[in-house]
Write a protein that holds these residues in place. Structure first.
Motif, short mmCIF file in Angstrom:
data_model
loop_
_atom_site.label_atom_id
_atom_site.label_comp_id
_atom_site.label_asym_id
_atom_site.label_seq_id
_atom_site.Cartn_x
_atom_site.Cartn_y
_atom_site.Cartn_z
N UNK A 7 1.60 -1.56 0.35
CA UNK A 7 -0.24 -0.29 0.17
C UNK A 7 1.08 1.19 0.00
N UNK A 8 0.74 2.43 -0.79
CA UNK A 8 1.25 3.70 -0.99
C UNK A 8 0.31 4.55 -1.55
N UNK A 9 1.10 5.98 -0.99
CA UNK A 9 0.14 7.19 -2.01
C UNK A 9 1.20 7.38 -2.95
N UNK A 10 0.33 7.73 -4.36
CA UNK A 10 0.67 7.68 -5.15
C UNK A 10 0.62 8.64 -6.33
N UNK A 11 1.18 9.73 -7.47
CA UNK A 11 0.70 10.75 -8.05
C UNK A 11 0.27 9.31 -9.37
N UNK A 12 -0.35 10.36 -10.55
CA UNK A 12 -0.63 10.04 -11.61
C UNK A 12 0.31 9.27 -12.45
N UNK A 13 1.55 10.20 -12.31
CA UNK A 13 2.93 9.68 -12.78
C UNK A 13 3.32 7.67 -12.39
N UNK A 14 2.68 7.91 -11.32
CA UNK A 14 3.59 6.77 -10.51
C UNK A 14 5.04 7.00 -9.37
N UNK A 15 4.59 8.87 -9.09
CA UNK A 15 6.15 9.07 -7.63
C UNK A 15 5.13 8.83 -6.96
N UNK A 16 6.16 7.79 -6.64
CA UNK A 16 5.67 7.64 -4.50
C UNK A 16 6.45 8.34 -3.51
N UNK A 17 7.38 9.26 -3.60
CA UNK A 17 7.83 9.63 -2.82
C UNK A 17 7.11 10.46 -1.97
N UNK A 151 8.90 14.19 -10.80
CA UNK A 151 10.61 13.52 -10.44
C UNK A 151 9.96 12.63 -9.58
N UNK A 152 11.04 12.43 -9.19
CA UNK A 152 11.74 11.59 -7.95
C UNK A 152 11.27 9.70 -8.57
N UNK A 153 11.35 9.22 -7.33
CA UNK A 153 10.73 7.56 -7.44
C UNK A 153 9.97 7.42 -8.15
N UNK A 154 9.41 6.43 -8.57
CA UNK A 154 8.38 5.96 -8.98
C UNK A 154 7.85 4.66 -8.99
N UNK A 155 6.90 4.24 -8.31
CA UNK A 155 6.29 2.23 -7.97
C UNK A 155 6.99 1.26 -9.16
N UNK A 156 7.66 0.87 -8.14
CA UNK A 156 8.80 -0.61 -8.38
C UNK A 156 9.68 -0.31 -9.49
N UNK A 157 10.21 0.55 -9.36
CA UNK A 157 10.97 1.14 -11.00
C UNK A 157 12.15 -0.11 -10.13
N UNK A 158 12.61 -0.84 -11.53
CA UNK A 158 13.84 -1.76 -11.54
C UNK A 158 13.06 -3.29 -11.28
N UNK A 159 11.34 -3.68 -10.42
CA UNK A 159 11.36 -4.75 -11.48
C UNK A 159 11.21 -5.43 -13.16
N UNK A 160 11.82 -6.46 -11.97
CA UNK A 160 12.77 -7.28 -13.07
C UNK A 160 11.65 -8.16 -14.02
N UNK A 161 10.34 -8.07 -14.14
CA UNK A 161 9.50 -8.35 -15.21
C UNK A 161 7.81 -8.34 -14.65
N UNK A 162 7.33 -8.08 -15.89
CA UNK A 162 6.21 -7.93 -15.67
C UNK A 162 5.15 -8.19 -14.62
N UNK A 163 3.86 -8.13 -14.02
CA UNK A 163 3.27 -8.00 -13.04
C UNK A 163 1.77 -7.88 -13.53
N UNK A 164 1.24 -8.89 -14.23
CA UNK A 164 -0.04 -8.90 -14.60
C UNK A 164 -0.82 -8.36 -13.51
#
Length: 193
Positions: A7-17, A151-164
């Protein structure tokens, strides 16, 4: 098996900082407070643990700081009560109702999921990537704020595979924030001809 929810807050562009300009309103604070009350154990990495403890831990004198209103106190009290497992190789110690784990993040979380009890929760940026990559996250819950950070860190950046994922619940808050709950889609068996 105990479910694990990211669970996390995020912006429309996926920023979770946490400094992306996601100011909580009464309704979203109540939403987060209720989520904290439902959790048996919170899983935190070093950075998220330190940040949350600095802001939400009850001060040694027992009095909440003057900047906290009723909604912040309710949230802080809910967080205070939740047992926490903190993953860090560099943190010297963890308190605030917390156990410190230095190694084997994936194995530790697998064991926690197999124990009896209620739901587990994870938040933050790096730890959820490791848990999602290992297939340990059962639900993804995003409080999406009507804001583009750019700008800022985005959701699950660096995840090695897609998660449908499939959307299983959606709730619109009066502020324009949308709570979205997703579950991973199980791979389908190939059809035989």
């Amino acid at each position: 098996m105990r479910p694990l929810r990211y669970s996390i807050n995020t912006t429309l562009d996926g920023c979770c900082h946490h400094e992306a300009g996601l100011p909580p309103d009464d309704e979203s604070m109540a939403w987060w407070t209720e989520r904290a009350r439902r959790v048996d154990v919170m899983l935190l990495g070093r950075v998220t643990y330190a940040m949350m403890a600095e802001v939400w831990r009850r001060p040694a004198d027992g009095r909440w700081p003057g900047w906290m209103g009723e909604r912040e106190v309710r949230f802080a009290e809910a967080l205070d009560a939740v047992p926490k497992t903190v993953f860090s190789r560099t943190l010297p110690a963890a308190d605030w109702n917390a156990e410190l784990v230095r190694d084997d993040v994936v194995g530790t979380v697998r064991r926690l999921k197999e124990q009896p009890g209620g739901p587990l929760s994870v938040s933050g940026v790096r730890l959820p990537v490791a848990l999602a990559a290992a297939g340990l996250v059962d639900e993804y819950e995003f409080l999406v704020h009507p804001l583009v950070a750019g700008h800022g860190p985005t959701l699950l950046a660096g995840l090695p595979q897609r998660v449908p994922l499939e959307l299983v619940d959606r709730q619109e808050l009066r502020s324009g924030v949308v709570a979205q709950l997703y579950r991973p889609v199980s791979p389908r068996a190939p059809r035989s001809s």
